[in-house]
Scaffold this motif. Structure first.
Motif, mmCIF file in Angstrom:
data_model
loop_
_atom_site.group_PDB
_atom_site.id
_atom_site.type_symbol
_atom_site.label_atom_id
_atom_site.label_comp_id
_atom_site.label_asym_id
_atom_site.label_seq_id
_atom_site.Cartn_x
_atom_site.Cartn_y
_atom_site.Cartn_z
ATOM 1 N N UNK A 287 54.364 -3.368 38.099
ATOM 2 C CA UNK A 287 54.394 -4.698 38.712
ATOM 3 C C UNK A 287 54.455 -5.796 37.663
ATOM 4 N N UNK A 288 53.867 -5.553 36.507
ATOM 5 C CA UNK A 288 53.960 -6.521 35.417
ATOM 6 C C UNK A 288 55.412 -6.674 34.977
ATOM 7 N N UNK A 289 56.113 -5.558 34.819
ATOM 8 C CA UNK A 289 57.516 -5.622 34.406
ATOM 9 C C UNK A 289 58.364 -6.275 35.500
ATOM 10 N N UNK A 290 58.089 -5.923 36.761
ATOM 11 C CA UNK A 290 58.827 -6.542 37.871
ATOM 12 C C UNK A 290 58.635 -8.055 37.871
ATOM 13 N N UNK A 291 57.421 -8.505 37.563
ATOM 14 C CA UNK A 291 57.155 -9.945 37.508
ATOM 15 C C UNK A 291 57.965 -10.604 36.396
ATOM 16 N N UNK A 313 51.403 -14.642 39.268
ATOM 17 C CA UNK A 313 51.084 -13.231 39.537
ATOM 18 C C UNK A 313 51.109 -12.430 38.237
ATOM 19 N N UNK A 314 52.073 -12.722 37.374
ATOM 20 C CA UNK A 314 52.155 -12.012 36.090
ATOM 21 C C UNK A 314 50.889 -12.244 35.273
ATOM 22 N N UNK A 315 50.386 -13.477 35.277
ATOM 23 C CA UNK A 315 49.154 -13.786 34.537
ATOM 24 C C UNK A 315 47.963 -13.040 35.123
ATOM 25 N N UNK A 316 47.906 -12.946 36.458
ATOM 26 C CA UNK A 316 46.805 -12.228 37.111
ATOM 27 C C UNK A 316 46.829 -10.745 36.743
#
Length: 598
Positions: A287-291, A313-316
């Motif tokens: 999900x980090x990469x998707x963000x 969202x990436x920061x979270x």
């Protein structure tokens, strides 16, 4: 009774190594007692007490010194240029150390920047209120008019500019509602082409920093998996898959019929997945990469609001995965990192450091370009700079990536300093404020000189390295313009400084050279939004302000080219047509300057 707290006991070395609970009884804990093993306690290192009210100059000097040491350590074939002169790189800090209200960039402290508005918000609101389509109104407000605050709204003080914008608003009001009718009727992508583009992506992108959290073999199987009705692939996997196909297509040296339709198909497929993905997002590397990829994709679609939301969202996710606490004391790290089995290698830590600093950079760019508040607040991170090679092995194929990291991080530190200066409460009508800005301008110029990005651009041999170089250039150009225009002596003038106009012209010419290649003919709006709108407005204001008193034909041709580029990019992207309308109106206003008056 002493007011001093007793020192907190730590686990014995044997329990620490086995990652088991220790009752910390001395001289021997229960686990060592039961197994009749030696029990050793290592004294806790005394924590260095943080200095209260430490000088911002000293803190930034330290962080820049570490960057200088990294640059010297990498020594990426930079010839005889002197990159070790720390005093030159840090001269920016010598004159403005006593700014009240600003905080340390080193410890992650950033003021929440309040969303700024142009000098004449009533005029802008009046223009936008004439547009009935809420989506078009939001698009222009968040992607076009937001840039005017960075050029002191000179366009809104010029009658010709105002009339051009008002004409554009009328044109936007006439546009039909966006229809996405036949984009998704595209017949699709053959398995052979999909696997070709996946292969191109992996061959062109071998750096350990932003590593794809999926095996190439799995992605190669995706075309078959998507055809199997009993196989469920979640939105995260599909987003990564479609974005890798898109990047592979854009890097493919071979021409393809209908490339524009393929680009739009992949874009819309990704965008259709966003709501479902956000609803199920988890704190995973996938999900980090998707963000990361969706931040870029939504910017390309002129959806800066959604892009900024995804950055949040990436920061979270990054915070949950330990990106914000890579270099904290072990007792202070997040529960995820502290749990058994999560002992990280230096390579893993470097990768997290690398990605964190790019998150911080993107946060600063959103603050500068779109007036957004900071998403990475003060005091929430402890992250050193990574070894730019990530693995410690200096691979020549990653030379431009390393250069980009080092140069862009130095620019990020200057940008953080500028944003904190603007938000810090210093009176902006003083010579001290202008002197502080002069120091920042000197630092940006030093970075450009140290790395010679313009020369580097002429040596690139592939798409990826080219983008790394132009990103350094475009960021530097925009920062020089914005910081220069923020000076009191320029804000109060009715004339644009010649050097500011020269930089704007240079930025647009570099963009023109880059986008003339067929490879980029269907992509590049995000570069206009992030880097070229301010140079465009500056050059238009200069042309219109000349009133035909000097030769501006070459600049008019350049402005007309950007108009043509944006119009071409929006031909198959109906929602972006309001952007094209305002660019067209400004280009027409510039052309009218050159027409002979009757």
């Amino acid at each position: 009774m002493s007011g001093q707290k007793s020192p907190k006991r730590i686990s014995c070395t044997r329990c620490q190594s086995k990652k088991i609970r220790c009752n910390k009884v001395q001289p021997r804990c229960d686990k060592c007692e039961a197994s009749n093993e030696e029990c050793v306690y290592v004294p806790r290192k005394p924590r260095v007490k943080k200095q209260i009210g430490a000088s911002e100059k000293d803190i930034l000097l330290d962080i820049l010194k570490r960057l200088e040491r990294l640059e010297d350590h990498c020594d990426i074939n930079r010839g005889t240029r002197d990159h070790g002169d720390a005093s030159r790189s840090m001269s920016v800090l010598s004159s403005d150390a006593d700014v009240n209200g600003t905080q340390s960039a080193t410890s992650g402290v950033l003021h929440s920047s309040q969303s700024q508005t142009p000098k004449s918000p009533a005029m802008v609101n009046s223009m936008l209120n004439g547009i009935k389509d809420a989506q078009a109104k939001s698009l222009l407000s968040s992607n076009v008019f937001c840039h005017l605050r960075n050029v002191e709204s000179r366009l809104l003080e010029n009658e010709t500019c105002v009339k051009a914008m008002e004409a554009a608003m009328v044109e936007v009001g006439r546009l039909e509602d966006p229809l996405e009718s036949d984009v998704l009727d595209f017949p699709g992508i053959s398995k052979d082409m999909a696997m070709r583009w996946i292969d191109i992506y992996y061959r062109a992108y071998q750096f350990e920093g932003f590593r794809v959290p999926l095996e190439k073999s799995f992605l190669m199987s995706m075309p078959d998996l998507l055809e199997m009705p009993h196989v469920h692939l979640d939105s995260t996997l599909k987003i990564i898959y479609y974005n890798i196909l898109l990047q592979g297509l854009l890097q493919d040296p071979e021409s393809h019929d209908g490339k524009g339709k393929v680009v739009q198909y992949l874009y819309h497929r990704s965008m259709m997945l966003v709501d479902d993905w956000i609803g199920q997002i988890e704190n995973t590397p996938q999900d980090m990469f998707a963000a990361f990829v969706m931040i870029s994709l939504t910017l390309e679609g002129c959806n800066s609001e959604l892009s900024w939301k995804i950055l949040g969202y990436a920061c979270t996710i990054a915070r949950a995965l330990g990106y914000f606490s890579v270099d904290e004391h072990p007792e202070e790290q997040s529960s995820w990192l502290a749990s058994p089995g999560n002992c990280e290698s230096e390579v893993d830590k470097n990768r997290k450091r690398f990605e964190f600093w790019h998150l911080l950079r993107m946060d600063c760019l959103f603050r500068l370009s779109f007036g957004k508040p900071a998403l990475i607040p003060s005091g929430t991170w402890t992250v050193n700079f990574p070894d730019p090679t990530i693995t410690g092995i200096d691979d020549a194929s990653t030379r431009f990536i390393q250069i980009h990291f080092l140069a862009s991080m130095r620019l990020t530190l200057v940008l953080m300093r500028y944003l904190d200066l603007v938000d810090g409460g210093m009176a902006q009508d003083t010579d001290m404020y202008d002197k502080a800005l002069d120091g920042l301008i000197t630092e940006v110029q030093s970075i450009m000189s140290d790395w010679s990005a313009e020369e580097l651009l002429s040596t690139t041999t592939n798409h990826v390295d080219t983008w790394f170089c132009v990103d350094i250039l475009f960021t530097s150009y925009k920062m020089l313009i914005v910081i220069s225009q923020s000076k009191k002596c320029n804000r109060d003038s009715h004339f644009l400084p010649r050097h500011t106009v020269d930089i704007a012209r240079k930025s647009l010419k570099t963009f023109q050279t880059l986008m003339h290649r067929d490879l980029h003919s269907f992509w590049g709006i995000s570069l206009v939004l992030l880097h070229q709108f301010i140079p465009f407005f500056i050059l238009c204001a200069d042309i219109i302000g000349s009133h035909g008193c000097r030769e501006v034909q070459d600049d008019i041709v350049l402005v007309a080219w950007l108009k043509d580029f944006v119009e071409k990019a929006t031909e198959e992207r109906v929602p972006l047509r309001p952007i094209a309308a305002i660019v067209k109106a400004m280009a027409i206003a510039c052309q009218q300057v050159a027409l002979p008056t009757s």
